[in-house]
Design a protein around this motif. Structure first.
Motif, PDB file in Angstrom:
ATOM      1  N   GLU A  30       0.733  -1.314   0.242  1.00  0.00           N
ATOM      2  CA  GLU A  30      -0.117  -0.246   0.132  1.00  0.00           C
ATOM      3  C   GLU A  30       1.230   1.072   0.226  1.00  0.00           C
ATOM      4  N   LYS A  31       1.936   0.896   1.015  1.00  0.00           N
ATOM      5  CA  LYS A  31       2.390   2.489   1.007  1.00  0.00           C
ATOM      6  C   LYS A  31       3.344   2.768  -0.492  1.00  0.00           C
ATOM      7  N   LEU A  32       4.031   1.607  -0.826  1.00  0.00           N
ATOM      8  CA  LEU A  32       4.768   1.714  -1.893  1.00  0.00           C
ATOM      9  C   LEU A  32       3.476   1.827  -3.133  1.00  0.00           C
ATOM     10  N   ALA A  33       2.319   1.551  -3.056  1.00  0.00           N
ATOM     11  CA  ALA A  33       1.890   1.868  -4.666  1.00  0.00           C
ATOM     12  C   ALA A  33       1.133   3.172  -4.622  1.00  0.00           C
ATOM     13  N   PHE A  34       0.873   3.679  -3.401  1.00  0.00           N
ATOM     14  CA  PHE A  34       0.718   5.116  -3.300  1.00  0.00           C
ATOM     15  C   PHE A  34       1.364   5.949  -4.033  1.00  0.00           C
ATOM     16  N   HIS A  35       0.062   7.094  -4.906  1.00  0.00           N
ATOM     17  CA  HIS A  35       0.531   7.749  -5.979  1.00  0.00           C
ATOM     18  C   HIS A  35      -0.143   8.599  -6.226  1.00  0.00           C
ATOM     19  N   ASP A  36      -0.403  10.631  -5.628  1.00  0.00           N
ATOM     20  CA  ASP A  36      -1.787  10.820  -5.685  1.00  0.00           C
ATOM     21  C   ASP A  36      -1.498  11.551  -6.815  1.00  0.00           C
ATOM     22  N   GLU A  37      -2.303  11.422  -8.079  1.00  0.00           N
ATOM     23  CA  GLU A  37      -2.720  11.134  -9.193  1.00  0.00           C
ATOM     24  C   GLU A  37      -4.099  12.129  -9.189  1.00  0.00           C
ATOM     25  N   GLY A  38      -4.932  12.945  -8.268  1.00  0.00           N
ATOM     26  CA  GLY A  38      -6.385  13.783  -8.902  1.00  0.00           C
ATOM     27  C   GLY A  38      -5.308  14.629  -9.363  1.00  0.00           C
ATOM     28  N   LYS A  39      -6.925  15.218  -9.837  1.00  0.00           N
ATOM     29  CA  LYS A  39      -6.577  16.663 -10.737  1.00  0.00           C
ATOM     30  C   LYS A  39      -6.094  17.698  -9.882  1.00  0.00           C
ATOM     31  N   ASN A  40      -6.077  17.994  -9.047  1.00  0.00           N
ATOM     32  CA  ASN A  40      -5.788  18.952  -7.295  1.00  0.00           C
ATOM     33  C   ASN A  40      -4.826  18.866  -7.140  1.00  0.00           C
ATOM     34  N   ALA A  41      -4.403  17.269  -7.620  1.00  0.00           N
ATOM     35  CA  ALA A  41      -2.988  17.276  -6.183  1.00  0.00           C
ATOM     36  C   ALA A  41      -1.550  17.842  -6.364  1.00  0.00           C
ATOM     37  N   SER A  42      -1.165  18.848  -5.225  1.00  0.00           N
ATOM     38  CA  SER A  42       0.420  18.410  -5.121  1.00  0.00           C
ATOM     39  C   SER A  42       1.163  17.555  -5.611  1.00  0.00           C
ATOM     40  N   VAL A  43       2.130  18.421  -6.199  1.00  0.00           N
ATOM     41  CA  VAL A  43       3.185  17.453  -5.931  1.00  0.00           C
ATOM     42  C   VAL A  43       3.260  16.612  -4.671  1.00  0.00           C
ATOM     43  N   THR A  44       3.403  15.268  -4.619  1.00  0.00           N
ATOM     44  CA  THR A  44       3.598  14.217  -3.489  1.00  0.00           C
ATOM     45  C   THR A  44       4.918  13.198  -3.645  1.00  0.00           C
ATOM     46  N   VAL A  45       5.485  13.434  -3.194  1.00  0.00           N
ATOM     47  CA  VAL A  45       6.554  12.518  -2.849  1.00  0.00           C
ATOM     48  C   VAL A  45       6.517  11.229  -1.833  1.00  0.00           C
ATOM     49  N   ASN A  46       6.465   9.965  -2.923  1.00  0.00           N
ATOM     50  CA  ASN A  46       6.226   9.087  -1.651  1.00  0.00           C
ATOM     51  C   ASN A  46       7.731   8.844  -1.255  1.00  0.00           C
ATOM     52  N   GLU A  87      -1.797  -3.841  -7.938  1.00  0.00           N
ATOM     53  CA  GLU A  87      -1.997  -5.275  -8.792  1.00  0.00           C
ATOM     54  C   GLU A  87      -0.598  -5.671  -8.741  1.00  0.00           C
ATOM     55  N   PHE A  88      -0.291  -4.538 -10.185  1.00  0.00           N
ATOM     56  CA  PHE A  88       1.289  -5.241 -10.548  1.00  0.00           C
ATOM     57  C   PHE A  88       2.232  -5.160  -9.736  1.00  0.00           C
ATOM     58  N   LEU A  89       2.141  -4.790  -8.637  1.00  0.00           N
ATOM     59  CA  LEU A  89       3.271  -4.685  -6.930  1.00  0.00           C
ATOM     60  C   LEU A  89       2.977  -5.855  -6.248  1.00  0.00           C
ATOM     61  N   GLU A  90       2.069  -5.607  -6.327  1.00  0.00           N
ATOM     62  CA  GLU A  90       2.032  -7.539  -5.999  1.00  0.00           C
ATOM     63  C   GLU A  90       2.391  -8.451  -6.971  1.00  0.00           C
ATOM     64  N   THR A  91       2.271  -8.522  -7.779  1.00  0.00           N
ATOM     65  CA  THR A  91       3.165  -9.335  -8.898  1.00  0.00           C
ATOM     66  C   THR A  91       4.743  -9.602  -9.337  1.00  0.00           C
ATOM     67  N   VAL A  92       5.100  -8.645  -9.425  1.00  0.00           N
ATOM     68  CA  VAL A  92       6.300  -8.050  -9.561  1.00  0.00           C
ATOM     69  C   VAL A  92       7.339  -8.294  -8.792  1.00  0.00           C
ATOM     70  N   LEU A  93       6.778  -8.247  -6.889  1.00  0.00           N
ATOM     71  CA  LEU A  93       7.597  -8.678  -5.914  1.00  0.00           C
ATOM     72  C   LEU A  93       6.817  -9.237  -5.677  1.00  0.00           C
ATOM     73  N   ASN A  94       6.528 -10.537  -5.721  1.00  0.00           N
ATOM     74  CA  ASN A  94       6.269 -11.610  -5.665  1.00  0.00           C
ATOM     75  C   ASN A  94       7.839 -12.891  -5.680  1.00  0.00           C
ATOM     76  N   GLU A  95       7.960 -13.087  -4.452  1.00  0.00           N
ATOM     77  CA  GLU A  95       9.056 -14.207  -4.837  1.00  0.00           C
ATOM     78  C   GLU A  95       8.827 -14.843  -6.070  1.00  0.00           C
ATOM     79  N   ASP A  96       8.047 -15.355  -6.270  1.00  0.00           N
ATOM     80  CA  ASP A  96       7.915 -16.655  -6.924  1.00  0.00           C
ATOM     81  C   ASP A  96       7.948 -16.003  -8.452  1.00  0.00           C
TER      82      ASP A  96
END
Length: 191
Positions: A30-46, A87-96
């Motif tokens: 969840e923390k890795l996946a956070f990206h605030d891309e709303g129209k009114n979102a200010s620049v956020t750094v993960n 979902e992409f992270l969950e797949t790619v970071l899976n050890e298998d």
């Protein structure tokens, strides 16, 4: 004979029910996946986007990337295949998970092949003794930290050691002030 058979079946059942712990918890993803891309979102750094992430390839290699580069790769190449970055992270970071290296569409920091000598040593020592061999107490402010013992690590072993630590829930952080590599439990990075 009946007792032995019962014990054997019970043992097999316990082994089959044993759940392998994921390299990244749901909270970490969840923390890795956070990206605030709303129209009114200010620049956020993960804050977690700089953590190195390792992906195995089908050519016995390892791709090294980080959260931000993986996110950019997702946006450019994988957004149609996965509903969300999580979902992409969950797949790619899976050890298998094994990535097709011939179809590389991941922005990388580096790629390398595992050092067979270091892998063999890891297999024979086990993780705890391997960690003990390649670490030393840190000279920093936190006496609970360890750092890599660079004096015994050859240049061609560094990436393999980092990857093996990664598989066991540890990450390497560079101390910019002092030339050293801190070994930090991944769960501590995500607190």
């Amino acid at each position: 004979m009946k007792k032995i058979l019962t014990l054997l079946l019970l043992f097999c059942f316990l082994i089959s029910c044993e759940r392998k712990e994921s390299n990244f918890s749901e909270e970490m993803i969840e923390k890795l996946a956070f990206h605030d891309e709303g129209k009114n979102a200010s620049v956020t750094v993960n804050l977690y986007s700089i953590i190195e992430l390792y992906i195995r390839t089908n050519e016995d290699g390892i791709f090294v990337t980080n959260g931000e580069l993986l996110y950019q790769s997702y946006k450019m190449y994988y957004q149609k295949n996965y509903k969300t970055y999580k979902e992409f992270l969950e797949t790619v970071l899976n050890e298998d998970y094994v990535f097709d290296a011939s179809n590389q569409k991941i922005i990388l920091l580096e790629n390398f092949k595992l050092n067979p000598k270091t892998e063999k040593e890891y297999d024979s020592l086990g993780f705890d003794r391997f960690l003990k061999k390649y670490s030393k107490p840190s000279l920093g402010e936190n006496e609970n930290e360890d750092e890599l013992n660079n004096l015994i690590i050859q240049p061609d072993e560094f990436s393999t050691i980092s990857y093996l630590l990664y598989l066991n829930g540890y990450d390497i952080r560079v101390d910019d002030i002092h030339p050293r590599y801190l070994i930090i439990k991944r769960e501590d990075l995500f607190k």
